[in-house]
Write a protein that holds these residues in place. Structure first.
Motif, short mmCIF file in Angstrom:
data_model
loop_
_atom_site.label_atom_id
_atom_site.label_comp_id
_atom_site.label_asym_id
_atom_site.label_seq_id
_atom_site.Cartn_x
_atom_site.Cartn_y
_atom_site.Cartn_z
N ARG A 266 30.27 25.79 -29.32
CA ARG A 266 29.23 25.69 -29.76
C ARG A 266 28.76 26.38 -30.98
N ASP A 267 29.50 27.31 -31.52
CA ASP A 267 29.14 28.06 -32.90
C ASP A 267 29.57 26.95 -34.08
N PHE A 268 30.62 26.11 -33.80
CA PHE A 268 31.24 25.26 -34.59
C PHE A 268 30.32 24.22 -34.67
N ALA A 269 29.56 23.45 -33.79
CA ALA A 269 28.91 22.62 -33.87
C ALA A 269 27.45 22.62 -34.59
N VAL A 270 26.92 23.87 -34.19
CA VAL A 270 25.67 24.67 -34.74
C VAL A 270 25.80 25.00 -36.23
N LYS A 271 26.95 25.26 -36.66
CA LYS A 271 27.16 25.55 -38.07
C LYS A 271 27.41 24.39 -38.81
N GLN A 292 18.83 18.54 -32.62
CA GLN A 292 18.09 19.71 -31.86
C GLN A 292 17.90 19.25 -30.38
N GLN A 293 17.98 18.31 -29.80
CA GLN A 293 17.98 18.04 -28.46
C GLN A 293 19.57 18.43 -27.73
N LYS A 294 20.67 18.33 -28.59
CA LYS A 294 21.84 18.27 -27.96
C LYS A 294 22.12 19.83 -28.06
N ILE A 295 21.56 20.36 -29.37
CA ILE A 295 21.70 21.83 -29.63
C ILE A 295 21.21 22.58 -28.30
N GLY A 296 20.03 21.97 -28.10
CA GLY A 296 19.03 22.64 -26.94
C GLY A 296 19.79 22.63 -25.56
N GLU A 297 20.39 21.46 -25.24
CA GLU A 297 20.89 21.34 -24.17
C GLU A 297 22.34 22.26 -24.13
N ILE A 351 27.60 16.15 -31.60
CA ILE A 351 26.85 16.50 -32.85
C ILE A 351 27.84 16.19 -33.99
N VAL A 352 29.06 16.62 -33.85
CA VAL A 352 29.76 16.49 -35.19
C VAL A 352 30.20 15.29 -35.36
N GLY A 353 30.30 14.34 -34.29
CA GLY A 353 30.60 12.96 -34.40
C GLY A 353 32.06 12.64 -34.63
#
Length: 399
Positions: A266-271, A292-297, A351-353
């Motif tokens: 989670r931390d890696f993806a948000v950063k 943002q939808q994915k981060i919120g999930e 998120i990262v792809g």
């Protein structure tokens, strides 16, 4: 603001110290995790660091020089340690959870218990219990072990094979379950490495590659009579205590580990989302609604799973009289956490792809590691059955 200050589950100064130590160790382990994963090698250096930091005595009773951590404190330590290396956290989790169980059950012979606890506190001695076997599967399913214990002069001779023997490359002693032929029941025995003990290096898996969970082979291994664990009743040659079962409480080290891996993903993806700005966009991808939808999930899964895990652990610490009744909740905390961890890591990779599949990034290792949680006890179907049976029982009792 650092992660400890921002974490609502760190409630006091002692917990902050426990969490800080794990954070420091996790930062070191993260640098080695990729190499051990690629090689499938056991992280001996990580365990040197754990020993030096005093982590191995986390749950040892204070009377023997340990920290006597509660279940809640153990989970805080384990979750944060897993952010650095899931394999190391899961492996050491078996050790500290076994000592927590020993503290509760008080079933060991008094002298043996005191000696081992002092060794753990002063020298970093470790322990694990081996029960799984190729032909019987998980002991949680109730299979009778094929490992045999035959009575002999002064003790027993043990012969058999144990699978999923996490930590075995570094252990000098461990406990094993075996079927005692003369008694027609399963016994538990304290075994030291020596004649008749060998390791078959079978551990070559998709995830959790650094736990050293090879097969343990026993061939006519002698165990003295006074080092049989289950034959000693509490208060009668055993360490003084309640003789209680923890009803699976100590097994919460498992979901804590997988949530720690998910936390790191989670931390890696948000950063990544806040920093990655493709040429087609005015700002970072974190500003896009679907990101943002994915981060919120991810946040929803993470907060829900952690809230359940720590609330169950807090209740377990405070109300021992409810342990038997809490067993379904303990199982639920595990299944919710492991399934949430799977979902969080999957979302992080989305998120990262495509680059998330690169072995130069940690996400693909985290993706493989969290899948192992599906195969640690208790299993999803067993938990659902426990919940259903309890609900049915309560309904009948209300009539």
């Amino acid at each position: 603001m650092n992660s400890i200050q921002a974490d609502p589950f760190v409630r006091n100064e002692r917990e902050e110290q426990i969490a800080s130590r794990s954070d420091r160790l996790a930062a070191i382990f993260a640098k080695r995790a990729s190499l051990h994963d690629r090689e499938g090698s056991f992280p001996f250096g990580n365990f040197d660091d754990l020993r030096e930091a005093g982590y191995l005595k986390l749950t040892v009773p204070e009377e023997f020089g340990g920290e006597e951590a509660s279940l809640y404190e153990m989970l805080l330590a384990q979750e944060r340690l897993a952010k650095g290396d899931g394999s190391t956290a899961l492996a050491v989790g078996w050790h500290i959870s076994q000592i927590l169980q020993m503290r509760i059950k008080q079933s060991w012979p008094r002298k043996l218990y005191a000696e081992f606890c002092r060794e753990a506190a002063e020298k970093g001695a470790m322990i694990n219990q081996f029960a799984s076997e190729p032909s019987t599967g998980s002991p949680s399913r109730g299979g009778r072990p094929q490992t045999a214990a035959v009575k002999t002069e002064g003790g027993y001779l043990l012969t058999g094979r144990k699978t999923f023997s996490s930590l075995i490359p570094i252990l000098d002693q461990f406990t094993v379950t075996a079927f005692v032929e003369d008694e027609e029941r399963v016994g538990t025995f304290f075994v030291r490495k020596g004649p008749g003990v060998s390791i078959d290096e079978t551990w070559d898996t998709l995830g959790m590659r650094g736990t050293g969970s090879h097969d343990l082979l026993l061939k006519d291994v002698f165990v003295p009579e006074d080092e049989r664990i289950d034959s000693c009743e509490a208060g009668e040659g055993a360490a003084a205590g309640t003789g209680m079962s923890d009803h699976g409480g100590a097994l919460l080290h498992i979901p804590a580990c997988y949530l720690g891996i998910a936390w790191a993903a989670r931390d890696f993806a948000v950063k990544f989302a806040t920093e990655y700005r493709p040429s087609s966009l005015q700002g970072p991808i974190a500003e896009l609604p679907h990101i943002q939808q994915k981060i919120g999930e991810m946040e929803s899964e993470w907060i829900t799973a952690r809230t359940l895990l720590y609330s169950v652990a807090d209740r377990w610490d405070r109300i021992p009289a409810e342990w038997a009744f809490m067993r379904p909740e303990l199982g639920l905390a595990k299944t919710v956490a492991t399934n949430s961890a799977l979902r969080i890591v999957d979302l992080a990779m989305r998120i990262v792809g495509g680059s998330s599949m690169s072995r130069s990034l940690p996400l693909e290792r985290m993706y493989r590691d969290v899948r192992a949680g599906l195969h640690n006890p208790p299993m999803d179907d067993s938990v659902i059955t426990m919940l259903a049976q309890r609900a049915i029982r309560e309904c009948r009792e209300c009539k």
